[in-house]
Scaffold this motif. Structure first.
Motif, mmCIF file in Angstrom:
data_model
loop_
_atom_site.group_PDB
_atom_site.id
_atom_site.type_symbol
_atom_site.label_atom_id
_atom_site.label_comp_id
_atom_site.label_asym_id
_atom_site.label_seq_id
_atom_site.Cartn_x
_atom_site.Cartn_y
_atom_site.Cartn_z
ATOM 1 N N VAL A 56 0.556 -0.701 -0.126
ATOM 2 C CA VAL A 56 -0.129 0.114 -0.316
ATOM 3 C C VAL A 56 0.883 1.314 0.025
ATOM 4 O O VAL A 56 2.478 1.166 0.197
ATOM 5 N N ASN A 57 0.504 2.276 0.081
ATOM 6 C CA ASN A 57 1.496 3.343 -0.208
ATOM 7 C C ASN A 57 0.163 4.358 0.897
ATOM 8 O O ASN A 57 -1.397 4.110 1.054
ATOM 9 N N SER A 58 0.734 5.655 1.479
ATOM 10 C CA SER A 58 -0.085 6.149 1.992
ATOM 11 C C SER A 58 -0.979 7.206 1.298
ATOM 12 O O SER A 58 -2.400 8.281 2.216
ATOM 13 N N ILE A 59 -1.415 6.837 0.571
ATOM 14 C CA ILE A 59 -2.398 7.757 -0.900
ATOM 15 C C ILE A 59 -3.454 7.126 -0.765
ATOM 16 O O ILE A 59 -4.341 7.302 -1.023
ATOM 17 N N GLY A 60 -3.175 6.112 -0.801
ATOM 18 C CA GLY A 60 -4.397 4.796 -0.923
ATOM 19 C C GLY A 60 -5.247 4.527 0.188
ATOM 20 O O GLY A 60 -6.757 5.107 -0.085
ATOM 21 N N VAL A 61 -4.472 4.970 1.667
ATOM 22 C CA VAL A 61 -4.411 5.075 3.091
ATOM 23 C C VAL A 61 -5.841 5.977 3.145
ATOM 24 O O VAL A 61 -6.338 6.179 3.988
ATOM 25 N N SER A 62 -5.085 7.290 2.977
ATOM 26 C CA SER A 62 -5.708 8.683 3.006
ATOM 27 C C SER A 62 -6.835 8.512 2.187
ATOM 28 O O SER A 62 -7.668 8.890 2.818
ATOM 29 N N ILE A 63 -7.048 7.740 1.260
ATOM 30 C CA ILE A 63 -8.589 7.788 0.550
ATOM 31 C C ILE A 63 -9.576 6.874 1.550
ATOM 32 O O ILE A 63 -10.815 7.494 1.866
ATOM 33 N N LEU A 64 -8.689 5.978 2.659
ATOM 34 C CA LEU A 64 -9.726 5.192 2.939
ATOM 35 C C LEU A 64 -10.448 6.461 4.727
ATOM 36 O O LEU A 64 -11.498 5.992 4.931
ATOM 37 N N ILE A 65 -9.074 6.463 4.932
ATOM 38 C CA ILE A 65 -9.716 7.584 5.771
ATOM 39 C C ILE A 65 -10.531 8.567 5.784
ATOM 40 O O ILE A 65 -11.810 8.788 5.764
ATOM 41 N N GLU A 66 -11.068 8.801 4.080
ATOM 42 C CA GLU A 66 -11.880 9.911 3.352
ATOM 43 C C GLU A 66 -13.594 9.395 3.156
ATOM 44 O O GLU A 66 -14.087 9.552 4.199
ATOM 45 N N ILE A 67 -13.527 7.500 2.811
ATOM 46 C CA ILE A 67 -14.011 6.569 3.185
ATOM 47 C C ILE A 67 -15.010 6.515 4.147
ATOM 48 O O ILE A 67 -16.225 6.940 4.836
ATOM 49 N N ILE A 68 -13.687 6.509 5.627
ATOM 50 C CA ILE A 68 -14.821 6.274 7.130
ATOM 51 C C ILE A 68 -15.275 7.533 7.359
ATOM 52 O O ILE A 68 -15.963 8.051 8.260
ATOM 53 N N GLU A 69 -14.644 9.127 7.071
ATOM 54 C CA GLU A 69 -15.191 10.254 7.820
ATOM 55 C C GLU A 69 -16.889 10.011 6.964
ATOM 56 O O GLU A 69 -17.756 10.396 7.838
ATOM 57 N N LYS A 70 -16.656 9.935 5.493
ATOM 58 C CA LYS A 70 -18.117 9.775 5.281
ATOM 59 C C LYS A 70 -18.933 8.885 5.425
ATOM 60 O O LYS A 70 -20.644 8.710 5.490
ATOM 61 N N LEU A 71 -18.664 7.495 6.475
ATOM 62 C CA LEU A 71 -19.004 6.767 6.717
ATOM 63 C C LEU A 71 -20.341 7.380 7.857
ATOM 64 O O LEU A 71 -21.156 6.974 8.525
#
Lengths: 113, 138
Positions: A56-71
């Motif tokens: 993984v890289n931190s950019i991809g994982v940062s998008i998971l953080i955006e998903i968490i926020e939306k959820l």
């Protein structure tokens, strides 16, 4: 479906996304696009089977953080299972484990989410 | 005797960091590092390369030197970009990012520092060199 997402299924009203390959910006956006489509259809619980994602890289994982926020806006949840040790360690360093969950198996994940 | 080294020159193109990780994997196996050590090196290298590619605004290549020492692996990631001031880089916290307007990215330096045994930054207006070291623990 993108090359990064190899399968999508539902188990007990949980959307389960299987990934394969490098979780970078492209992979992350593939997951977020799918999750937001499913959220628009009323789904609020998601699991990612990361057995095929060893890097993984931190950019991809940062998008998971955006998903968490939306959820969080819809009291939704996201979890992950079949994580490679370095992926689990990266999630831990970045704090994802404070806002989402890591599970050993699909069965455990479905029961615990 | 001079210690062995490997040098890479990467163009700034998508996913070129994976060439660096493949090289790191070969070197890790040569040095008999554990799988966890090898994976940590690869992850730190990915983040250093991404920083060099994206944040340096470098138009040239990024250079990576692997120095195989008796008790450690030293990796230098060198770009010819605009440089950065490390003192102005905040330590990211997810609590400050979730539910707030703050951008979700900016984790690279934190990950490199957590995954490697030591990290040094030298930066000026002509480029940045990140020197990362992983000690061998057999």
């Amino acid at each position: 479906m993108s090359d990064f997402i190899t399968n999508v299924k539902e188990n007990n009203s949980i959307v389960i996304i299987e990934t394969n390959g490098y979780l970078n910006n492209v992979g992350g956006e593939a997951v977020s696009t799918l999750v937001y489509e499913k959220m628009a259809q009323g789904n609020t619980k998601f699991l990612i089977n990361m057995a095929g994602t060893k890097i993984v890289n931190s950019i991809g994982v940062s998008i998971l953080i955006e998903i968490i926020e939306k959820l969080q806006e819809v009291n939704g949840k996201i979890g992950y299972y079949n994580l490679a040790p370095i992926v689990a360690k990266t999630f831990n360093i970045m704090g994802l484990t404070k806002y989402s969950t890591v599970h050993e198996t699909e069965e455990a994940a479905v029961n615990e989410l | 005797m001079k210690q062995p080294s490997v040098e890479l020159r990467l163009p700034i193109l998508p996913n070129m960091e994976l060439i660096a990780t493949q090289t790191a994997e070969v070197i890790s196996r040569h040095m008999n590092l554990t799988d966890d050590q090898g994976a940590e090196i690869s992850m730190a290298l990915i983040e250093a390369c991404i920083n060099a590619f994206e944040h340096s605004k470098a138009e040239n290549n990024v250079f990576i030197n692997f120095l195989i020492e008796d008790d450690s692996l030293v990796i230098k990631v060198i770009d010819q970009g605009i440089g950065f001031d490390k003192t102005k880089v905040e330590i990211p916290k997810i609590e400050n990012k979730i539910g707030k307007d703050e951008r979700k990215r900016g984790w690279g330096l934190q990950l490199i520092q957590e995954l490697m045994d030591s990290v040094e930054f030298e930066s000026n207006g002509e480029g940045t060199t990140v020197t990362m070291k992983k000690n061998i623990k057999h």
